[in-house]
Write a protein that holds these residues in place. Structure first.
Motif, PDB file in Angstrom:
ATOM      1  N   ALA A  95      -6.935   1.907  -3.665  1.00 38.20           N
ATOM      2  CA  ALA A  95      -8.400   1.800  -3.599  1.00 38.20           C
ATOM      3  C   ALA A  95      -9.051   3.174  -3.738  1.00 38.20           C
ATOM      4  O   ALA A  95     -10.107   3.308  -4.374  1.00 38.20           O
ATOM      5  CB  ALA A  95      -8.824   1.121  -2.299  1.00 38.20           C
ATOM      6  N   ALA A  96      -8.425   4.196  -3.181  1.00 34.80           N
ATOM      7  CA  ALA A  96      -8.963   5.555  -3.305  1.00 34.80           C
ATOM      8  C   ALA A  96      -8.987   6.013  -4.758  1.00 34.80           C
ATOM      9  O   ALA A  96      -9.796   6.862  -5.134  1.00 34.80           O
ATOM     10  CB  ALA A  96      -8.141   6.522  -2.455  1.00 34.80           C
ATOM     11  N   PHE A  97      -8.123   5.431  -5.585  1.00 39.01           N
ATOM     12  CA  PHE A  97      -8.094   5.740  -7.017  1.00 39.01           C
ATOM     13  C   PHE A  97      -8.946   4.765  -7.833  1.00 39.01           C
ATOM     14  O   PHE A  97      -8.935   4.806  -9.058  1.00 39.01           O
ATOM     15  CB  PHE A  97      -6.657   5.704  -7.548  1.00 39.01           C
ATOM     16  CG  PHE A  97      -5.781   6.806  -7.047  1.00 39.01           C
ATOM     17  CD1 PHE A  97      -6.161   8.138  -7.154  1.00 39.01           C
ATOM     18  CD2 PHE A  97      -4.553   6.522  -6.475  1.00 39.01           C
ATOM     19  CE1 PHE A  97      -5.339   9.152  -6.707  1.00 39.01           C
ATOM     20  CE2 PHE A  97      -3.715   7.536  -6.024  1.00 39.01           C
ATOM     21  CZ  PHE A  97      -4.113   8.855  -6.128  1.00 39.01           C
ATOM     22  N   GLY A  98      -9.631   3.844  -7.155  1.00 44.59           N
ATOM     23  CA  GLY A  98     -10.453   2.868  -7.868  1.00 44.59           C
ATOM     24  C   GLY A  98      -9.651   1.691  -8.398  1.00 44.59           C
ATOM     25  O   GLY A  98     -10.089   1.010  -9.326  1.00 44.59           O
ATOM     26  N   ILE A  99      -8.497   1.432  -7.822  1.00 50.41           N
ATOM     27  CA  ILE A  99      -7.648   0.315  -8.239  1.00 50.41           C
ATOM     28  C   ILE A  99      -7.640  -0.698  -7.107  1.00 50.41           C
ATOM     29  O   ILE A  99      -7.159  -0.405  -6.007  1.00 50.41           O
ATOM     30  CB  ILE A  99      -6.222   0.791  -8.576  1.00 50.41           C
ATOM     31  CG1 ILE A  99      -6.263   1.760  -9.753  1.00 50.41           C
ATOM     32  CG2 ILE A  99      -5.303  -0.383  -8.868  1.00 50.41           C
ATOM     33  CD1 ILE A  99      -4.945   2.425 -10.083  1.00 50.41           C
ATOM     34  N   ASP A 100      -8.185  -1.876  -7.389  1.00 50.10           N
ATOM     35  CA  ASP A 100      -8.339  -2.895  -6.349  1.00 50.10           C
ATOM     36  C   ASP A 100      -7.741  -4.208  -6.838  1.00 50.10           C
ATOM     37  O   ASP A 100      -8.424  -5.023  -7.443  1.00 50.10           O
ATOM     38  CB  ASP A 100      -9.819  -3.067  -6.007  1.00 50.10           C
ATOM     39  CG  ASP A 100     -10.050  -4.064  -4.896  1.00 50.10           C
ATOM     40  OD1 ASP A 100      -9.137  -4.269  -4.081  1.00 50.10           O
ATOM     41  OD2 ASP A 100     -11.143  -4.652  -4.858  1.00 50.10           O
ATOM     42  N   HIS A 101      -6.437  -4.364  -6.587  1.00 53.06           N
ATOM     43  CA  HIS A 101      -5.727  -5.581  -6.976  1.00 53.06           C
ATOM     44  C   HIS A 101      -4.850  -6.025  -5.816  1.00 53.06           C
ATOM     45  O   HIS A 101      -4.555  -5.255  -4.907  1.00 53.06           O
ATOM     46  CB  HIS A 101      -4.873  -5.348  -8.226  1.00 53.06           C
ATOM     47  CG  HIS A 101      -5.663  -4.891  -9.401  1.00 53.06           C
ATOM     48  ND1 HIS A 101      -6.566  -5.693 -10.055  1.00 53.06           N
ATOM     49  CD2 HIS A 101      -5.719  -3.682 -10.017  1.00 53.06           C
ATOM     50  CE1 HIS A 101      -7.129  -5.014 -11.031  1.00 53.06           C
ATOM     51  NE2 HIS A 101      -6.638  -3.794 -11.033  1.00 53.06           N
ATOM     52  N   ARG A 102      -4.425  -7.247  -5.868  1.00 51.46           N
ATOM     53  CA  ARG A 102      -3.526  -7.777  -4.847  1.00 51.46           C
ATOM     54  C   ARG A 102      -2.241  -6.953  -4.823  1.00 51.46           C
ATOM     55  O   ARG A 102      -1.686  -6.624  -5.876  1.00 51.46           O
ATOM     56  CB  ARG A 102      -3.231  -9.241  -5.181  1.00 51.46           C
ATOM     57  CG  ARG A 102      -2.245  -9.926  -4.263  1.00 51.46           C
ATOM     58  CD  ARG A 102      -2.078 -11.365  -4.691  1.00 51.46           C
ATOM     59  NE  ARG A 102      -0.951 -12.000  -4.040  1.00 51.46           N
ATOM     60  CZ  ARG A 102      -0.532 -13.219  -4.339  1.00 51.46           C
ATOM     61  NH1 ARG A 102      -1.152 -13.942  -5.277  1.00 51.46           N
ATOM     62  NH2 ARG A 102       0.497 -13.742  -3.714  1.00 51.46           N
ATOM     63  N   VAL A 103      -1.770  -6.635  -3.633  1.00 52.41           N
ATOM     64  CA  VAL A 103      -0.535  -5.883  -3.448  1.00 52.41           C
ATOM     65  C   VAL A 103       0.433  -6.735  -2.632  1.00 52.41           C
ATOM     66  O   VAL A 103       0.073  -7.257  -1.579  1.00 52.41           O
ATOM     67  CB  VAL A 103      -0.787  -4.538  -2.724  1.00 52.41           C
ATOM     68  CG1 VAL A 103       0.526  -3.840  -2.394  1.00 52.41           C
ATOM     69  CG2 VAL A 103      -1.679  -3.635  -3.567  1.00 52.41           C
ATOM     70  N   GLU A 104       1.644  -6.878  -3.128  1.00 52.61           N
ATOM     71  CA  GLU A 104       2.702  -7.599  -2.422  1.00 52.61           C
ATOM     72  C   GLU A 104       3.905  -6.672  -2.279  1.00 52.61           C
ATOM     73  O   GLU A 104       4.296  -6.000  -3.235  1.00 52.61           O
ATOM     74  CB  GLU A 104       3.109  -8.861  -3.187  1.00 52.61           C
ATOM     75  CG  GLU A 104       2.025  -9.910  -3.262  1.00 52.61           C
ATOM     76  CD  GLU A 104       1.656 -10.500  -1.905  1.00 52.61           C
ATOM     77  OE1 GLU A 104       2.524 -10.537  -1.005  1.00 52.61           O
ATOM     78  OE2 GLU A 104       0.495 -10.916  -1.751  1.00 52.61           O
ATOM     79  N   CYS A 105       4.491  -6.650  -1.095  1.00 53.90           N
ATOM     80  CA  CYS A 105       5.694  -5.855  -0.853  1.00 53.90           C
ATOM     81  C   CYS A 105       6.928  -6.726  -1.032  1.00 53.90           C
ATOM     82  O   CYS A 105       6.881  -7.934  -0.823  1.00 53.90           O
ATOM     83  CB  CYS A 105       5.663  -5.265   0.551  1.00 53.90           C
ATOM     84  SG  CYS A 105       4.408  -3.978   0.748  1.00 53.90           S
ATOM     85  N   ASN A 106       8.012  -6.098  -1.401  1.00 53.91           N
ATOM     86  CA  ASN A 106       9.264  -6.791  -1.663  1.00 53.91           C
ATOM     87  C   ASN A 106      10.389  -5.815  -1.403  1.00 53.91           C
ATOM     88  O   ASN A 106      10.230  -4.609  -1.568  1.00 53.91           O
ATOM     89  CB  ASN A 106       9.279  -7.234  -3.136  1.00 53.91           C
ATOM     90  CG  ASN A 106      10.596  -7.834  -3.541  1.00 53.91           C
ATOM     91  OD1 ASN A 106      10.931  -8.912  -3.101  1.00 53.91           O
ATOM     92  ND2 ASN A 106      11.348  -7.138  -4.382  1.00 53.91           N
ATOM     93  N   GLN A 107      11.511  -6.331  -0.977  1.00 57.42           N
ATOM     94  CA  GLN A 107      12.700  -5.500  -0.858  1.00 57.42           C
ATOM     95  C   GLN A 107      13.790  -6.182  -1.677  1.00 57.42           C
ATOM     96  O   GLN A 107      14.052  -7.361  -1.509  1.00 57.42           O
ATOM     97  CB  GLN A 107      13.137  -5.371   0.607  1.00 57.42           C
ATOM     98  CG  GLN A 107      12.182  -4.533   1.459  1.00 57.42           C
ATOM     99  CD  GLN A 107      10.969  -5.296   1.944  1.00 57.42           C
ATOM    100  OE1 GLN A 107      11.102  -6.356   2.537  1.00 57.42           O
ATOM    101  NE2 GLN A 107       9.786  -4.777   1.678  1.00 57.42           N
ATOM    102  N   GLY A 108      14.382  -5.421  -2.585  1.00 56.77           N
ATOM    103  CA  GLY A 108      15.418  -5.977  -3.444  1.00 56.77           C
ATOM    104  C   GLY A 108      14.879  -6.320  -4.815  1.00 56.77           C
ATOM    105  O   GLY A 108      13.824  -5.839  -5.235  1.00 56.77           O
ATOM    106  N   GLY A 109      15.626  -7.164  -5.523  1.00 57.16           N
ATOM    107  CA  GLY A 109      15.247  -7.546  -6.882  1.00 57.16           C
ATOM    108  C   GLY A 109      13.875  -8.191  -6.931  1.00 57.16           C
ATOM    109  O   GLY A 109      13.483  -8.921  -6.019  1.00 57.16           O
ATOM    110  N   LYS A 110      13.163  -7.950  -7.996  1.00 59.45           N
ATOM    111  CA  LYS A 110      11.794  -8.466  -8.119  1.00 59.45           C
ATOM    112  C   LYS A 110      11.715  -9.802  -8.848  1.00 59.45           C
ATOM    113  O   LYS A 110      10.638 -10.378  -8.956  1.00 59.45           O
ATOM    114  CB  LYS A 110      10.909  -7.433  -8.814  1.00 59.45           C
ATOM    115  CG  LYS A 110      10.688  -6.185  -7.962  1.00 59.45           C
ATOM    116  CD  LYS A 110       9.708  -5.232  -8.617  1.00 59.45           C
ATOM    117  CE  LYS A 110       9.458  -4.015  -7.737  1.00 59.45           C
ATOM    118  NZ  LYS A 110       8.517  -3.069  -8.374  1.00 59.45           N
TER     119      LYS A 110
END
Length: 194
Positions: A95-110
């Motif tokens: 957001a500080a860079f002007g990027i406002d999209h959904r963020v999802e965290c994951n561990q391992g393969g995507k």
């Protein structure tokens, strides 16, 4: 994050970081005795960088503009392999860079989370962008209909990393990547799966 992480481990931990491939453990050596770090030490340092040192990271050139243009016709989800505790710091950082999209965290393969996102959104065409070949392999396995773009925005790393075999294309700058992605959306067709 590679350049910023390398600067931090050098300054804060007296570790030389020279990444010539995707294995961080082979890239890190203690300056005092030239000893390579164990995998557990490496993960500890990465956890020390995120989220405490995330402010060191800078915006990839043209990423904001490309994502803004693409968001006019696409739902953008940022799928990051950070621990869940880093989700809000990543949202704030973007957001500080002007990027406002959904963020999802994951561990391992995507691949599995990408398949879930595709099922959730039901798009005619989906594009996956990542810098690690292992994630392209995972997406190819779990969501073969997704177009896969291998992008390494860090020039020093891009020079030494080969294209991901499971990706459909390798493009390392956002203006060219944006054009490639827009072509996939314009056709509205899924990838061929290979």
């Amino acid at each position: 994050m590679v350049r910023h992480f390398g600067q931090w481990v050098g300054e804060a931990h007296d570790i030389e970081f020279t990444l010539n491939g995707s294995d961080f453990t082979k890239a890190m050596r203690r300056r005092a005795d030239d000893r390579a770090l164990e995998r557990e030490e490496m993960w500890g340092l990465i956890q020390g960088f995120f989220p405490a040192e995330m402010a060191r990271q800078t915006l990839v050139p043209h990423a904001r503009e490309a994502l803004l243009a693409l968001s006019r016709t696409a739902d953008i989800v940022i799928l990051t392999n950070l621990q869940d505790v880093c989700r809000q710091p990543r949202i704030d950082q973007l957001a500080a860079f002007g990027i406002d999209h959904r963020v999802e965290c994951n561990q391992g393969g995507k691949g599995e989370p990408v398949a879930r996102l595709v099922a959730e959104h039901g798009p005619s065409a989906t594009v996956f962008v990542d810098d690690l070949a292992v994630h392209h392999d995972s997406v190819a396995q779990h969501a073969p209909q997704v177009h896969r773009l291998h992008m390494i925005a860090e020039p020093d790393l891009a020079r030494v990393m080969p294209p991901a075999p499971a990706a459909h294309a390798r493009i390392d700058d956002w203006p060219a990547a944006q054009a490639w992605i827009e072509e996939r959306f314009a056709t509205g067709a899924p990838a061929g799966g290979g």
